[in-house]
Design a protein around this motif. Structure first.
Motif, mmCIF file in Angstrom:
data_model
loop_
_atom_site.group_PDB
_atom_site.id
_atom_site.type_symbol
_atom_site.label_atom_id
_atom_site.label_comp_id
_atom_site.label_asym_id
_atom_site.label_seq_id
_atom_site.Cartn_x
_atom_site.Cartn_y
_atom_site.Cartn_z
ATOM 1 N N ALA A 296 17.013 -8.046 -15.463
ATOM 2 C CA ALA A 296 17.308 -9.033 -16.496
ATOM 3 C C ALA A 296 18.797 -9.357 -16.489
ATOM 4 O O ALA A 296 19.633 -8.491 -16.239
ATOM 5 N N ILE A 297 19.107 -10.619 -16.741
ATOM 6 C CA ILE A 297 20.489 -11.082 -16.805
ATOM 7 C C ILE A 297 20.684 -11.764 -18.146
ATOM 8 O O ILE A 297 19.873 -12.605 -18.547
ATOM 9 N N SER A 298 21.750 -11.408 -18.850
ATOM 10 C CA SER A 298 21.953 -11.905 -20.208
ATOM 11 C C SER A 298 22.845 -13.142 -20.280
ATOM 12 O O SER A 298 23.028 -13.716 -21.341
ATOM 13 N N GLY A 299 23.407 -13.568 -19.133
ATOM 14 C CA GLY A 299 24.312 -14.720 -19.137
ATOM 15 C C GLY A 299 23.607 -16.043 -19.343
ATOM 16 O O GLY A 299 22.374 -16.115 -19.438
ATOM 17 N N ARG A 300 24.388 -17.117 -19.382
ATOM 18 C CA ARG A 300 23.821 -18.422 -19.678
ATOM 19 C C ARG A 300 22.927 -18.928 -18.544
ATOM 20 O O ARG A 300 23.115 -18.567 -17.371
ATOM 21 N N GLU A 301 21.964 -19.758 -18.902
ATOM 22 C CA GLU A 301 21.053 -20.346 -17.918
ATOM 23 C C GLU A 301 21.550 -21.723 -17.525
ATOM 24 O O GLU A 301 21.808 -22.573 -18.381
ATOM 25 N N VAL A 302 21.705 -21.938 -16.226
ATOM 26 C CA VAL A 302 22.134 -23.226 -15.691
ATOM 27 C C VAL A 302 21.067 -23.734 -14.733
ATOM 28 O O VAL A 302 20.595 -22.992 -13.868
ATOM 29 N N CYS A 303 20.685 -24.980 -14.916
ATOM 30 C CA CYS A 303 19.674 -25.582 -14.054
ATOM 31 C C CYS A 303 20.305 -26.697 -13.227
ATOM 32 O O CYS A 303 20.970 -27.577 -13.776
ATOM 33 N N GLY B 48 4.681 -21.778 -15.484
ATOM 34 C CA GLY B 48 4.659 -21.885 -16.934
ATOM 35 C C GLY B 48 4.910 -20.557 -17.627
ATOM 36 O O GLY B 48 4.292 -20.251 -18.648
ATOM 37 N N SER B 49 5.796 -19.723 -17.067
ATOM 38 C CA SER B 49 6.161 -18.425 -17.660
ATOM 39 C C SER B 49 4.979 -17.463 -17.715
ATOM 40 O O SER B 49 4.907 -16.606 -18.596
ATOM 41 N N LEU B 50 4.058 -17.583 -16.779
ATOM 42 C CA LEU B 50 2.882 -16.721 -16.752
ATOM 43 C C LEU B 50 3.289 -15.249 -16.657
ATOM 44 O O LEU B 50 4.012 -14.855 -15.750
ATOM 45 N N GLY B 51 2.824 -14.441 -17.598
ATOM 46 C CA GLY B 51 3.073 -13.007 -17.581
ATOM 47 C C GLY B 51 4.480 -12.589 -17.953
ATOM 48 O O GLY B 51 4.824 -11.411 -17.841
ATOM 49 N N LEU B 52 5.297 -13.536 -18.390
ATOM 50 C CA LEU B 52 6.715 -13.237 -18.634
ATOM 51 C C LEU B 52 6.893 -12.272 -19.798
ATOM 52 O O LEU B 52 6.355 -12.477 -20.881
ATOM 53 N N ALA B 53 7.678 -11.210 -19.561
ATOM 54 C CA ALA B 53 7.984 -10.232 -20.606
ATOM 55 C C ALA B 53 9.305 -9.547 -20.282
ATOM 56 O O ALA B 53 9.674 -9.409 -19.110
ATOM 57 N N LYS B 54 10.007 -9.132 -21.330
ATOM 58 C CA LYS B 54 11.259 -8.399 -21.185
ATOM 59 C C LYS B 54 11.002 -6.955 -21.602
ATOM 60 O O LYS B 54 10.459 -6.707 -22.682
ATOM 61 N N CYS B 55 11.384 -6.017 -20.750
ATOM 62 C CA CYS B 55 11.070 -4.599 -20.972
ATOM 63 C C CYS B 55 12.349 -3.793 -21.149
ATOM 64 O O CYS B 55 13.312 -3.979 -20.404
ATOM 65 N N HIS B 56 12.313 -2.854 -22.119
ATOM 66 C CA HIS B 56 13.507 -2.069 -22.429
ATOM 67 C C HIS B 56 13.352 -0.601 -22.102
ATOM 68 O O HIS B 56 14.308 0.181 -22.229
ATOM 69 N N ASN B 57 12.157 -0.179 -21.690
ATOM 70 C CA ASN B 57 11.943 1.214 -21.301
ATOM 71 C C ASN B 57 10.731 1.290 -20.387
ATOM 72 O O ASN B 57 10.042 0.287 -20.160
ATOM 73 N N GLU B 58 10.442 2.488 -19.864
ATOM 74 C CA GLU B 58 9.377 2.635 -18.863
ATOM 75 C C GLU B 58 7.999 2.331 -19.438
ATOM 76 O O GLU B 58 7.157 1.734 -18.763
ATOM 77 N N SER B 59 7.738 2.726 -20.676
ATOM 78 C CA SER B 59 6.418 2.466 -21.250
ATOM 79 C C SER B 59 6.187 0.969 -21.425
ATOM 80 O O SER B 59 5.089 0.465 -21.145
ATOM 81 N N ARG C 24 18.364 -1.446 -13.863
ATOM 82 C CA ARG C 24 18.567 -0.864 -15.185
ATOM 83 C C ARG C 24 17.831 -1.718 -16.221
ATOM 84 O O ARG C 24 17.631 -2.918 -16.017
ATOM 85 N N PHE C 25 17.448 -1.092 -17.285
ATOM 86 C CA PHE C 25 16.834 -1.849 -18.371
ATOM 87 C C PHE C 25 17.913 -2.644 -19.114
ATOM 88 O O PHE C 25 19.065 -2.190 -19.180
ATOM 89 N N PRO C 26 17.532 -3.808 -19.617
ATOM 90 C CA PRO C 26 16.198 -4.423 -19.626
ATOM 91 C C PRO C 26 15.832 -5.059 -18.283
ATOM 92 O O PRO C 26 16.711 -5.460 -17.517
ATOM 93 N N LEU C 27 14.525 -5.150 -18.044
ATOM 94 C CA LEU C 27 13.979 -5.774 -16.848
ATOM 95 C C LEU C 27 13.038 -6.902 -17.244
ATOM 96 O O LEU C 27 12.463 -6.899 -18.332
ATOM 97 N N ILE C 28 12.890 -7.849 -16.333
ATOM 98 C CA ILE C 28 11.968 -8.970 -16.543
ATOM 99 C C ILE C 28 10.729 -8.771 -15.681
ATOM 100 O O ILE C 28 10.827 -8.420 -14.499
ATOM 101 N N VAL C 29 9.576 -9.003 -16.273
ATOM 102 C CA VAL C 29 8.299 -8.952 -15.559
ATOM 103 C C VAL C 29 7.666 -10.337 -15.639
ATOM 104 O O VAL C 29 7.674 -10.977 -16.692
ATOM 105 N N LYS C 30 7.126 -10.832 -14.521
ATOM 106 C CA LYS C 30 6.421 -12.116 -14.523
ATOM 107 C C LYS C 30 5.493 -12.177 -13.319
ATOM 108 O O LYS C 30 5.659 -11.422 -12.347
ATOM 109 N N ALA C 31 4.536 -13.079 -13.374
ATOM 110 C CA ALA C 31 3.597 -13.234 -12.260
ATOM 111 C C ALA C 31 4.336 -13.723 -11.023
ATOM 112 O O ALA C 31 5.174 -14.604 -11.100
ATOM 113 N N ARG C 32 4.012 -13.125 -9.886
ATOM 114 C CA ARG C 32 4.685 -13.485 -8.631
ATOM 115 C C ARG C 32 4.382 -14.910 -8.216
ATOM 116 O O ARG C 32 5.276 -15.639 -7.761
#
Length: 337
Positions: A204-211, A158-169, A146-154
């Motif tokens: 995409a996951i909206s929760g907190r980031e833990v490292c 360094g976050s190459l190609g990282l983007a958050k998408c909210h619809n098909e376009s 389901r949207f939102p989805l995350i796109v990034k280089a496989r």
């Protein structure tokens, strides 16, 4: 003891951690393809290298190690880690301790899709992930993503190609952009991938980031782990973070340690999804999160130096005080180069 930090980049703080751990009984050699990096200025000795993909890179490092009596090598960049992991025999022959992954784990760590699938097979939770745009669109229609989805280089970094998408376009545009960036980065030279499978689409996951920083000794045995919550990022690295109680992550850290049997510290990034922590990235090296573990009481550089010397690492090197919040300050300094 002299140590070599390859692809040291701007991590002057890590150079200083090692210098402090050495207590004047050795030198930190910083190696990088650019001489005007903060880590190079901080190092006792700085050496400009060929690019990691250059055929003379490893022969060059071999000579550096010989000339500077290097006893421990740590690589600080994903592509550098990968290149060195594929050819480690020279380190063994020279008797140099190191924190490199095996050749297999060097490849797996760089391939975000393969690493995600492997973690899932081993019972470590991960987000729904695909590398096909058509498969992602079908999963959306079947309500599996389901949207939102995350796109990034496989195979990016360094976050190459990282983007958050909210619809098909947005998804289609981001997917195409990420594919172009992946091709331009040259990452496909390291792990050959079909052009239609170079981009990751992930829930995409909206929760907190833990490292988690997961520490094994130089024989690959679990020794400790640390946890921090990342509040903000800057230039692809954690910028503000707070140390956490480690107890909730014991099972995950030990499972990961047993799976990889890695040397030194690896960073694994998780996002919280309704109380479940899902792994989104593996970094087989010191990461940008390590300073926050260090501020909370740990001292992995000192532990590595002890192990490389054939000594036992003190228990005090693995302390961690919860709820210590830290940030990366910008402090201007005169570059003595």
């Amino acid at each position: 003891m002299n140590i070599l930090l390859t692809s040291v980049g701007r991590r002057s703080y890590l150079v200083n951690y090692f210098k402090a751990a050495l207590k004047g009984k050795g030198q930190v050699v910083g190696a990088n393809m650019f001489g005007n990096a903060a880590g190079m200025v901080a190092a006792d000795i700085s050496i400009i290298t060929p690019p990691a993909k250059h055929p003379e890179y490893i022969p060059f490092l071999t000579e550096v190690c010989q000339k500077n009596d290097i006893e421990l090598l740590c690589s600080l960049h994903d592509l550098d880690v990968y290149i060195l992991s594929q050819d480690q025999q020279w380190l063994s022959e020279a008797g140099i301790a190191h924190t490199l992954p095996t050749a297999e784990w060097g490849r797996i760590s760089l391939d975000k899709y393969e690493s995600t699938n492997l973690l899932k097979q081993k019972g470590i939770s991960v987000p729904k992930t695909t590398v096909s745009l058509a498969t992602a669109l079908e999963a959306i229609r079947n309500d599996e993503m389901r949207f939102p989805l995350i796109v990034k280089a496989r195979a990016g970094f360094g976050s190459l190609g990282l983007a958050k998408c909210h619809n098909e376009s947005e998804l289609q545009a981001a997917y195409n952009t990420a594919a172009e960036q992946a091709l331009a980065s040259g990452s496909n030279q390291y792990i050959p991938l079909p052009e239609h499978e170079m981009v990751l689409v992930q829930q995409a996951i909206s929760g907190r980031e833990v490292c988690l920083g997961i520490v094994n000794d130089l024989n690959g045995a679990y020794r400790a782990h640390f946890a921090c919550e990342v509040h903000s990022m800057r230039s692809g690295e954690s910028d503000w973070a707070t140390s956490l109680d480690r107890e909730p992550f014991v099972a995950t850290a030990r499972a990961f340690s047993g799976l990889t049997k890695h040397r030194g510290i690896w960073g694994v990034d998780f996002l919280e999804d309704e109380g479940v922590y899902k792994a989104i990235d593996i970094n087989p090296r010191f990461t940008g999160d390590y300073p926050f573990h260090h501020l909370a009481g740990s001292n992995v550089p000192a532990a590595l130096l002890a192990w490389a010397s054939g000594e036992e690492a003190g228990a005090d090197y693995f302390h961690s005080i919860p709820q210590v919040t830290g940030f990366k300050d910008l402090v201007p300094a005169i570059a003595k180069i």
